[in-house]
Motif scaffolding. Structure first.
Motif, PDB file in Angstrom:
ATOM      1  N   UNK A 131     -36.190  53.919  20.017  1.00  0.00           N
ATOM      2  CA  UNK A 131     -36.868  54.352  18.789  1.00  0.00           C
ATOM      3  C   UNK A 131     -35.923  54.233  17.603  1.00  0.00           C
ATOM      4  N   UNK A 132     -34.629  54.312  17.862  1.00  0.00           N
ATOM      5  CA  UNK A 132     -33.628  54.248  16.810  1.00  0.00           C
ATOM      6  C   UNK A 132     -32.873  52.916  16.949  1.00  0.00           C
ATOM      7  N   UNK A 133     -33.098  52.009  16.003  1.00  0.00           N
ATOM      8  CA  UNK A 133     -32.451  50.699  16.042  1.00  0.00           C
ATOM      9  C   UNK A 133     -30.932  50.827  15.988  1.00  0.00           C
ATOM     10  N   UNK A 134     -30.444  51.791  15.225  1.00  0.00           N
ATOM     11  CA  UNK A 134     -29.001  52.021  15.133  1.00  0.00           C
ATOM     12  C   UNK A 134     -28.404  52.367  16.485  1.00  0.00           C
ATOM     13  N   UNK A 135     -29.123  53.172  17.268  1.00  0.00           N
ATOM     14  CA  UNK A 135     -28.652  53.549  18.601  1.00  0.00           C
ATOM     15  C   UNK A 135     -28.589  52.322  19.515  1.00  0.00           C
ATOM     16  N   UNK A 136     -29.583  51.444  19.408  1.00  0.00           N
ATOM     17  CA  UNK A 136     -29.580  50.214  20.217  1.00  0.00           C
ATOM     18  C   UNK A 136     -28.384  49.335  19.839  1.00  0.00           C
ATOM     19  N   UNK A 137     -28.110  49.225  18.550  1.00  0.00           N
ATOM     20  CA  UNK A 137     -26.977  48.405  18.107  1.00  0.00           C
ATOM     21  C   UNK A 137     -25.636  49.016  18.507  1.00  0.00           C
ATOM     22  N   UNK A 138     -25.548  50.345  18.463  1.00  0.00           N
ATOM     23  CA  UNK A 138     -24.320  51.007  18.923  1.00  0.00           C
ATOM     24  C   UNK A 138     -24.085  50.742  20.407  1.00  0.00           C
ATOM     25  N   UNK A 139     -25.148  50.838  21.195  1.00  0.00           N
ATOM     26  CA  UNK A 139     -25.045  50.577  22.631  1.00  0.00           C
ATOM     27  C   UNK A 139     -24.628  49.134  22.876  1.00  0.00           C
ATOM     28  N   UNK A 140     -25.201  48.218  22.129  1.00  0.00           N
ATOM     29  CA  UNK A 140     -24.876  46.807  22.258  1.00  0.00           C
ATOM     30  C   UNK A 140     -23.408  46.558  21.915  1.00  0.00           C
ATOM     31  N   UNK A 141     -22.927  47.164  20.858  1.00  0.00           N
ATOM     32  CA  UNK A 141     -21.522  47.007  20.464  1.00  0.00           C
ATOM     33  C   UNK A 141     -20.597  47.574  21.541  1.00  0.00           C
ATOM     34  N   UNK A 142     -20.969  48.716  22.103  1.00  0.00           N
ATOM     35  CA  UNK A 142     -20.173  49.313  23.185  1.00  0.00           C
ATOM     36  C   UNK A 142     -20.109  48.372  24.390  1.00  0.00           C
ATOM     37  N   UNK A 143     -21.250  47.827  24.781  1.00  0.00           N
ATOM     38  CA  UNK A 143     -21.307  46.919  25.938  1.00  0.00           C
ATOM     39  C   UNK A 143     -20.447  45.682  25.684  1.00  0.00           C
ATOM     40  N   UNK A 144     -20.579  45.114  24.503  1.00  0.00           N
ATOM     41  CA  UNK A 144     -19.818  43.897  24.178  1.00  0.00           C
ATOM     42  C   UNK A 144     -18.314  44.154  24.146  1.00  0.00           C
ATOM     43  N   UNK A 145     -17.924  45.306  23.619  1.00  0.00           N
ATOM     44  CA  UNK A 145     -16.502  45.637  23.549  1.00  0.00           C
ATOM     45  C   UNK A 145     -15.950  45.964  24.931  1.00  0.00           C
ATOM     46  N   UNK A 146     -16.677  46.742  25.683  1.00  0.00           N
ATOM     47  CA  UNK A 146     -16.200  47.209  26.991  1.00  0.00           C
ATOM     48  C   UNK A 146     -16.182  46.096  28.036  1.00  0.00           C
ATOM     49  N   UNK A 147     -17.223  45.258  28.056  1.00  0.00           N
ATOM     50  CA  UNK A 147     -17.359  44.270  29.117  1.00  0.00           C
ATOM     51  C   UNK A 147     -17.102  42.833  28.667  1.00  0.00           C
ATOM     52  N   UNK A 148     -16.866  42.609  27.403  1.00  0.00           N
ATOM     53  CA  UNK A 148     -16.529  41.293  26.858  1.00  0.00           C
ATOM     54  C   UNK A 148     -17.506  40.200  27.320  1.00  0.00           C
ATOM     55  N   UNK A 149     -18.772  40.458  27.097  1.00  0.00           N
ATOM     56  CA  UNK A 149     -19.829  39.519  27.484  1.00  0.00           C
ATOM     57  C   UNK A 149     -20.030  38.499  26.377  1.00  0.00           C
TER      58      UNK A 149
END
Length: 187
Positions: A131-149
């Motif tokens: 429901x919150x686009x900002x939350x989705x983008x934060x999660x995406x940034x976390x995934x990209x930083x943590x797992x280097x996909x």
């Protein structure tokens, strides 16, 4: 037999979605509420209502409701029900706007993770909706930083790793030489 007055007394004071149906059992309106008890009762009071609401209430044969944990869940459920059923009296949310999902392209050799508003039957994994686009983008940034996909849309071999590799947001699978080195170190 469904008695509207009796059913109104049973409504919980909780968030959720209500569904109004006509005599043919067609969904004519879907709405959300912070308090189902207060919101649904408003439709059946004799106070000032618009002509559209009066026409809708005149057609209501019965209603049902779904209790949710919070208002955000109610909002998402309302959106999905409106898009699926296209009720006659709902004006908003019939358009193509949807909530974002996080998509993982699991069928690719080197999967990508990104947000999308379309859920396709393409074998990918979808998480959401958010429901919150900002939350989705934060999660995406976390995934990209943590797992280097990898993030590149078009995957092609390169001699040097991309900029995302330099800032530690990608494992650079496009740079096969670098990728082979990383695999050997893990063994």
């Amino acid at each position: 037999m469904f008695c509207i007055e009796e059913e109104l007394k049973k409504l919980p004071d909780k968030p959720g979605v209500y569904i109004m149906r006509d005599k043919e059992n067609h969904i004519i309106y879907v709405g959300k509420a912070i308090s189902l008890k207060n919101r649904v009762r408003q439709y059946f009071r004799k106070n000032n209502k618009t002509k559209r609401i009066e026409n809708m209430v005149a057609l209501v044969e019965h209603f049902e409701y779904i209790v949710t944990d919070n208002e955000s869940e109610a909002l998402i459920l309302e959106c999905n029900l409106i898009k699926k059923n296209m009720p006659k009296f709902n004006v908003l949310l019939k358009d193509d706007k949807t909530y974002p999902y996080i998509k993982v392209t699991v069928k690719e050799d080197f999967p990508r993770v990104f947000t999308t508003r379309k859920v396709l039957n393409d074998g990918a994994r979808y998480f959401g909706p958010y429901a919150n686009t900002g939350a989705a983008n934060e999660m995406l940034d976390f995934i990209r930083t943590r797992y280097q996909i990898r993030q590149c849309k078009v995957f092609k071999s390169r001699t040097r790793p991309c900029l995302n590799y330099q800032i530690k947001k990608c494992s650079a699978p496009c740079s096969r030489k670098n990728f082979k080195r990383r695999i050997q170190r893990r063994d």
